[in-house]
Design a protein around this motif. Structure first.
Motif, PDB file in Angstrom:
ATOM      1  N   GLY A  26       0.813  -1.207   0.000  1.00  0.00           N
ATOM      2  CA  GLY A  26       0.000   0.000   0.000  1.00  0.00           C
ATOM      3  C   GLY A  26       0.846   1.256   0.000  1.00  0.00           C
ATOM      4  N   PHE A  27       0.285   2.285  -0.603  1.00  0.00           N
ATOM      5  CA  PHE A  27       1.020   3.546  -0.754  1.00  0.00           C
ATOM      6  C   PHE A  27       0.052   4.655  -1.157  1.00  0.00           C
ATOM      7  N   PRO A  28       0.465   5.901  -1.005  1.00  0.00           N
ATOM      8  CA  PRO A  28      -0.331   7.002  -1.556  1.00  0.00           C
ATOM      9  C   PRO A  28      -0.029   7.098  -3.052  1.00  0.00           C
ATOM     10  N   PHE A  55      -2.341  -1.468  -3.538  1.00  0.00           N
ATOM     11  CA  PHE A  55      -3.517  -0.674  -3.181  1.00  0.00           C
ATOM     12  C   PHE A  55      -3.025   0.703  -2.788  1.00  0.00           C
ATOM     13  N   ALA A  56      -3.852   1.694  -3.031  1.00  0.00           N
ATOM     14  CA  ALA A  56      -3.405   3.063  -2.820  1.00  0.00           C
ATOM     15  C   ALA A  56      -4.507   3.914  -2.230  1.00  0.00           C
ATOM     16  N   THR A  57      -4.089   4.961  -1.561  1.00  0.00           N
ATOM     17  CA  THR A  57      -5.007   5.990  -1.103  1.00  0.00           C
ATOM     18  C   THR A  57      -4.798   7.206  -1.988  1.00  0.00           C
ATOM     19  N   SER A  58      -5.871   7.925  -2.195  1.00  0.00           N
ATOM     20  CA  SER A  58      -5.776   9.105  -3.034  1.00  0.00           C
ATOM     21  C   SER A  58      -6.968   9.998  -2.779  1.00  0.00           C
ATOM     22  N   GLY A  59      -6.733  11.269  -2.888  1.00  0.00           N
ATOM     23  CA  GLY A  59      -7.832  12.213  -2.776  1.00  0.00           C
ATOM     24  C   GLY A  59      -8.588  12.356  -4.079  1.00  0.00           C
ATOM     25  N   GLY A  60      -8.005  11.875  -5.165  1.00  0.00           N
ATOM     26  CA  GLY A  60      -8.698  12.046  -6.434  1.00  0.00           C
ATOM     27  C   GLY A  60      -8.143  11.239  -7.593  1.00  0.00           C
ATOM     28  N   SER A  61      -6.815  11.158  -7.711  1.00  0.00           N
ATOM     29  CA  SER A  61      -6.265  10.468  -8.874  1.00  0.00           C
ATOM     30  C   SER A  61      -6.401   8.959  -8.732  1.00  0.00           C
ATOM     31  N   GLY A  62      -6.557   8.290  -9.875  1.00  0.00           N
ATOM     32  CA  GLY A  62      -6.711   6.843  -9.895  1.00  0.00           C
ATOM     33  C   GLY A  62      -5.375   6.130  -9.943  1.00  0.00           C
ATOM     34  N   MET A  63      -5.427   4.832 -10.174  1.00  0.00           N
ATOM     35  CA  MET A  63      -4.230   3.992 -10.202  1.00  0.00           C
ATOM     36  C   MET A  63      -3.395   4.200 -11.463  1.00  0.00           C
ATOM     37  N   GLY A  64      -3.972   4.761 -12.500  1.00  0.00           N
ATOM     38  CA  GLY A  64      -3.223   4.987 -13.736  1.00  0.00           C
ATOM     39  C   GLY A  64      -2.591   3.709 -14.241  1.00  0.00           C
ATOM     40  N   LYS A  65      -1.330   3.770 -14.599  1.00  0.00           N
ATOM     41  CA  LYS A  65      -0.589   2.603 -15.108  1.00  0.00           C
ATOM     42  C   LYS A  65       0.284   1.975 -14.025  1.00  0.00           C
ATOM     43  N   THR A  66      -0.116   2.148 -12.779  1.00  0.00           N
ATOM     44  CA  THR A  66       0.680   1.673 -11.651  1.00  0.00           C
ATOM     45  C   THR A  66       1.044   0.204 -11.768  1.00  0.00           C
ATOM     46  N   SER A  86     -10.400   5.410  -1.028  1.00  0.00           N
ATOM     47  CA  SER A  86     -10.460   6.776  -0.504  1.00  0.00           C
ATOM     48  C   SER A  86     -10.072   6.755   0.965  1.00  0.00           C
ATOM     49  N   GLY A  87      -9.732   7.898   1.487  1.00  0.00           N
ATOM     50  CA  GLY A  87      -9.381   7.992   2.890  1.00  0.00           C
ATOM     51  C   GLY A  87     -10.560   7.662   3.793  1.00  0.00           C
ATOM     52  N   ALA A  88     -11.756   7.693   3.227  1.00  0.00           N
ATOM     53  CA  ALA A  88     -12.963   7.404   3.996  1.00  0.00           C
ATOM     54  C   ALA A  88     -13.411   5.954   3.840  1.00  0.00           C
ATOM     55  N   ALA A  89     -12.594   5.113   3.235  1.00  0.00           N
ATOM     56  CA  ALA A  89     -12.975   3.707   3.041  1.00  0.00           C
ATOM     57  C   ALA A  89     -13.189   3.032   4.392  1.00  0.00           C
TER      58      ALA A  89
END
Length: 103
Positions: A26-28, A55-66, A86-89
């Protein structure tokens, strides 16, 4: 993030990585990518035959090509597409995601 070859140092290590078949990492998310230290981590271990679940946290951007970027750091592993949370998950949302995986 601009230097794609950058590999920041990691202070600690996972003891006996060989005993794990599945590795959740996990990462931002930063500009649709994992921070470079995630690549440092993946490149530090032999993940051959393992499943890597980003898995990632983000305020808006998606996983893209991660997933495809991380796959290059552990080519002998199976890297799943991962999930942006989301941070509210809620704990229930995370549990449902994990339980719904076919690992």
């Amino acid at each position: 993030m601009n230097d794609k070859a950058s590999r920041p140092a990691i202070a600690g290590a996972v003891e006996d990585m060989a005993r794990y078949d599945v590795v959740f990492i996990g990462f931002p998310i930063w500009w649709y990518e994992a921070p470079r230290i995630v690549q440092t981590f993946l490149e530090s271990y032999d993940l051959s035959g393992k499943t890597v679940v980003p898995f990632a946290t983000s305020g808006g951007s998606g996983m893209g090509k991660t997933a495809s970027i991380l796959q290059k750091s552990c080519p002998a592993a199976r890297v799943l597409p991962g999930k942006r949370l989301s941070g509210a998950a809620s704990a229930q949302e995370v549990s449902s995601w994990v339980e719904g995986m076919n690992l």
